[in-house]
Every structure is written in structure tokens, then in C-alpha cells.
Design an enzyme around this catalytic site. Sequence first.
Site, PDB file in Angstrom:
ATOM      1  N   ASP A  53      -5.734  -0.289  -1.983  1.00 32.13           N
ATOM      2  CA  ASP A  53      -6.544  -1.324  -2.786  1.00 32.13           C
ATOM      3  C   ASP A  53      -7.510  -1.652  -2.011  1.00 32.13           C
ATOM      4  O   ASP A  53      -7.918  -1.723  -0.780  1.00 32.13           O
ATOM      5  CB  ASP A  53      -5.623  -2.546  -3.222  1.00 32.13           C
ATOM      6  CG  ASP A  53      -5.692  -3.596  -1.786  1.00 32.13           C
ATOM      7  OD1 ASP A  53      -5.252  -3.014  -0.920  1.00 32.13           O
ATOM      8  OD2 ASP A  53      -5.891  -4.659  -2.261  1.00 32.13           O
ATOM      9  N   PHE A  84     -14.231   3.190   3.427  1.00 32.19           N
ATOM     10  CA  PHE A  84     -13.396   2.491   2.777  1.00 32.19           C
ATOM     11  C   PHE A  84     -12.582   3.208   1.494  1.00 32.19           C
ATOM     12  O   PHE A  84     -13.406   3.520   0.855  1.00 32.19           O
ATOM     13  CB  PHE A  84     -13.637   1.268   2.499  1.00 32.19           C
ATOM     14  CG  PHE A  84     -12.668   0.230   2.386  1.00 32.19           C
ATOM     15  CD1 PHE A  84     -12.042  -0.445   3.139  1.00 32.19           C
ATOM     16  CD2 PHE A  84     -12.145   0.050   0.837  1.00 32.19           C
ATOM     17  CE1 PHE A  84     -11.002  -1.137   3.061  1.00 32.19           C
ATOM     18  CE2 PHE A  84     -11.052  -0.734   0.825  1.00 32.19           C
ATOM     19  CZ  PHE A  84     -10.494  -1.250   1.653  1.00 32.19           C
ATOM     20  N   LYS A 111      -7.276   7.251  10.121  1.00 34.39           N
ATOM     21  CA  LYS A 111      -8.694   6.766  10.414  1.00 34.39           C
ATOM     22  C   LYS A 111      -8.772   6.764  11.969  1.00 34.39           C
ATOM     23  O   LYS A 111      -8.929   5.746  12.224  1.00 34.39           O
ATOM     24  CB  LYS A 111      -9.310   5.880   9.644  1.00 34.39           C
ATOM     25  CG  LYS A 111     -10.095   5.984   8.500  1.00 34.39           C
ATOM     26  CD  LYS A 111     -10.632   4.616   8.100  1.00 34.39           C
ATOM     27  CE  LYS A 111     -10.190   4.011   6.788  1.00 34.39           C
ATOM     28  NZ  LYS A 111     -11.158   2.706   6.317  1.00 34.39           N
ATOM     29  N   ASP A 155      -5.591   2.316  10.581  1.00 37.01           N
ATOM     30  CA  ASP A 155      -7.053   2.247  10.484  1.00 37.01           C
ATOM     31  C   ASP A 155      -7.308   1.752  11.893  1.00 37.01           C
ATOM     32  O   ASP A 155      -7.220   2.617  13.010  1.00 37.01           O
ATOM     33  CB  ASP A 155      -7.447   1.245   9.555  1.00 37.01           C
ATOM     34  CG  ASP A 155      -8.883   0.955   9.558  1.00 37.01           C
ATOM     35  OD1 ASP A 155      -9.651   1.932   9.990  1.00 37.01           O
ATOM     36  OD2 ASP A 155      -9.289  -0.157   9.098  1.00 37.01           O
ATOM     37  N   GLY A 199       0.774  -1.370   0.174  1.00 40.46           N
ATOM     38  CA  GLY A 199      -0.025   0.152  -0.160  1.00 40.46           C
ATOM     39  C   GLY A 199       0.816   1.313   0.041  1.00 40.46           C
ATOM     40  O   GLY A 199       0.319   2.188  -0.376  1.00 40.46           O
ATOM     41  N   GLU A 216       3.678   4.094   6.208  1.00 41.94           N
ATOM     42  CA  GLU A 216       2.652   3.113   5.922  1.00 41.94           C
ATOM     43  C   GLU A 216       1.544   4.256   5.059  1.00 41.94           C
ATOM     44  O   GLU A 216       1.690   5.391   4.820  1.00 41.94           O
ATOM     45  CB  GLU A 216       1.818   3.269   7.311  1.00 41.94           C
ATOM     46  CG  GLU A 216       2.106   1.788   7.938  1.00 41.94           C
ATOM     47  CD  GLU A 216       1.437   0.680   7.477  1.00 41.94           C
ATOM     48  OE1 GLU A 216       0.803   0.644   6.317  1.00 41.94           O
ATOM     49  OE2 GLU A 216       1.453  -0.176   8.290  1.00 41.94           O
ATOM     50  N   ASP A 217       0.597   3.411   4.368  1.00 44.28           N
ATOM     51  CA  ASP A 217      -0.421   4.276   3.702  1.00 44.28           C
ATOM     52  C   ASP A 217      -1.520   4.703   4.515  1.00 44.28           C
ATOM     53  O   ASP A 217      -1.910   5.710   4.459  1.00 44.28           O
ATOM     54  CB  ASP A 217      -0.930   2.916   2.544  1.00 44.28           C
ATOM     55  CG  ASP A 217      -1.634   1.805   3.325  1.00 44.28           C
ATOM     56  OD1 ASP A 217      -1.314   1.544   4.426  1.00 44.28           O
ATOM     57  OD2 ASP A 217      -2.112   1.051   2.437  1.00 44.28           O
TER      58      ASP A 217
HETATM   59  P1  IMP Z   1      -5.236  -1.593  10.629  1.00 45.23           P
HETATM   60  O1  IMP Z   1      -4.058  -2.718  10.910  1.00 45.23           O
HETATM   61  O2  IMP Z   1      -6.424  -1.857  10.761  1.00 45.23           O
HETATM   62  O3  IMP Z   1      -4.587  -0.280  10.949  1.00 45.23           O
HETATM   63  O4  IMP Z   1      -4.943  -1.488   8.912  1.00 45.23           O
HETATM   64  C1  IMP Z   1      -3.836  -1.261   8.458  1.00 45.23           C
HETATM   65  C2  IMP Z   1      -3.774  -1.696   6.687  1.00 45.23           C
HETATM   66  O5  IMP Z   1      -5.256  -2.079   6.325  1.00 45.23           O
HETATM   67  C3  IMP Z   1      -3.191  -0.682   5.788  1.00 45.23           C
HETATM   68  O6  IMP Z   1      -1.997  -0.491   5.829  1.00 45.23           O
HETATM   69  C4  IMP Z   1      -4.053  -0.835   4.754  1.00 45.23           C
HETATM   70  O7  IMP Z   1      -3.355  -1.760   3.777  1.00 45.23           O
HETATM   71  C5  IMP Z   1      -5.323  -1.660   5.014  1.00 45.23           C
HETATM   72  N1  IMP Z   1      -6.434  -0.532   5.115  1.00 45.23           N
HETATM   73  C6  IMP Z   1      -7.139  -0.293   6.173  1.00 45.23           C
HETATM   74  N2  IMP Z   1      -8.066   0.695   6.020  1.00 45.23           N
HETATM   75  C7  IMP Z   1      -8.245   0.762   4.716  1.00 45.23           C
HETATM   76  C8  IMP Z   1      -9.058   1.456   3.554  1.00 45.23           C
HETATM   77  O8  IMP Z   1     -10.012   2.278   4.049  1.00 45.23           O
HETATM   78  N3  IMP Z   1      -8.666   1.171   2.322  1.00 45.23           N
HETATM   79  C9  IMP Z   1      -7.698   0.229   1.794  1.00 45.23           C
HETATM   80  N4  IMP Z   1      -6.831  -0.491   2.744  1.00 45.23           N
HETATM   81  C10 IMP Z   1      -7.213  -0.144   4.042  1.00 45.23           C
END
Ligand code: IMP
Length: 199
Positions: free
Chosen positions: A177, A170, A149, A121, A62, A117-118
Amino acid sequence: MSNISQPFRPHSLGPDMHASEADIESILLSAAQIQARVAEMGAQISRDYEGREPVFISVLVGAFMFTSDLLRHVTVPCSLDFMAISSYGQESRSSGVVRVMKDLDESIESKHVIILEDIIDTGLTLNYLLENLRNRNAASVRVAALLDKPSRRLTDVSVDYVGFEVPDEFVIGYGLDFAQRYRNFPYVGVLRPEVYGGK
Ligand code: IMP
């Protein structure tokens, strides 16, 4: 023959691309907004790391676009390494299960690390990553994320550089992606919930 005076439209190159763009509900961040903010972030990091030589760890897949644009604006000497992490698979929500698919090529011992990081979340992926890097004796570890987020956070992780805060939608594009698609879009858009079976 194609008319070369036509403006280049990156998402009109084939039938599949047309179909993809119809999946977007709205554009949240334009390509120009992203470029301007990423340039600011690069300048800020360059100021903060004056006299040091940071190692950027780009979290694949990402963060690939964010990484390449950000590094163009970093003016201190630096190096780049990649880590590949599996997160969602075909799902649009975090499972909390993280696997390292590709580890770093170089040691980060005594290095000043900046994780790229992208999007943060729930924070579970970043939390795992920070745990994973903890025993490698870096001199310092900071985090730069294009998107944050905060409303979805499940763990207390601190993010040092944030491009944009985004609402609980999302989002795809600019590296992000859903089921491996949309990474090529130059903007960040909200995916229509019916595409991923959401709300
Ligand atoms: P986390 O572990 O929930 O913080 O998620 C981190 C990873 O989930 C990110 O690095 C993204 O690859 C993916 N992700 C989380 N939210 C989104 C979104 O809204 N769109 C696309 N990918 C997401």
C-alpha cells in the site's frame, strides 16, 4: 443492464478505482509473472520442508495476498499464524520504529518457522521481527519475501526465498500500500512520485 460478456476489469468498478490506477507510473510485475513465481516459491518450499511441518507467519497487512497465493502451492502439512506490525503509517520511507499490533496466536517453540513478508526494504522491520522471535525457541526460522529492494538495506538480514528483486522505487499493489490504498491491485506497480511527495 450490464453486459456479462464484457471482460472483468477489476479496477474499473467505480470512480475511486479509476483515480487510483491513474496514480501508477508503470507496471513492474504483471499478475501472471507474480502468479508463476509464487507457484515456484511454493514448490521450492515444499521440497525444502519435506518431512517437516512448517509454521508460516504472515506479516500483516502487506503479505496477505502473497500468503494466500503461496500457501495454495505448499504441499507439505503446515499451519498459518499472523503478526501485525506497524511500519510506515502515512510515510513512504521506513522510520525504523516498529510496533507489534497483533502477536501470534500460537507458540512457535520447537517449530520450523517461515516468515512471510511483502517486501524487504531497509531490513529494519525484519530485523526487529527476528529479534522479537529469537527468545521463543523456534527450531528454525527462515524468511520468504515476495519483493526485495537490496539497494536500500540498512541492516544485514538474510532472506532465504525471494520472489523478485526490485529497484529503488516505491511500489504498490498485490498487498502493498501507500496510505492503505492500492493493496487490491493484482500486479505490482510503481507509484508516481508526486502521489507520495517523492523525488
Ligand atoms: P523495511 O523495514 O524498510 O524493510 O520496510 C519493510 C516494510 O515497509 C514492508 O513490509 C512494507 O510494508 C513497507 N515498504 C517498504 N518498501 C515499500 C514499497 O516500496 N512500497 C510499499 N511498502 C513498502
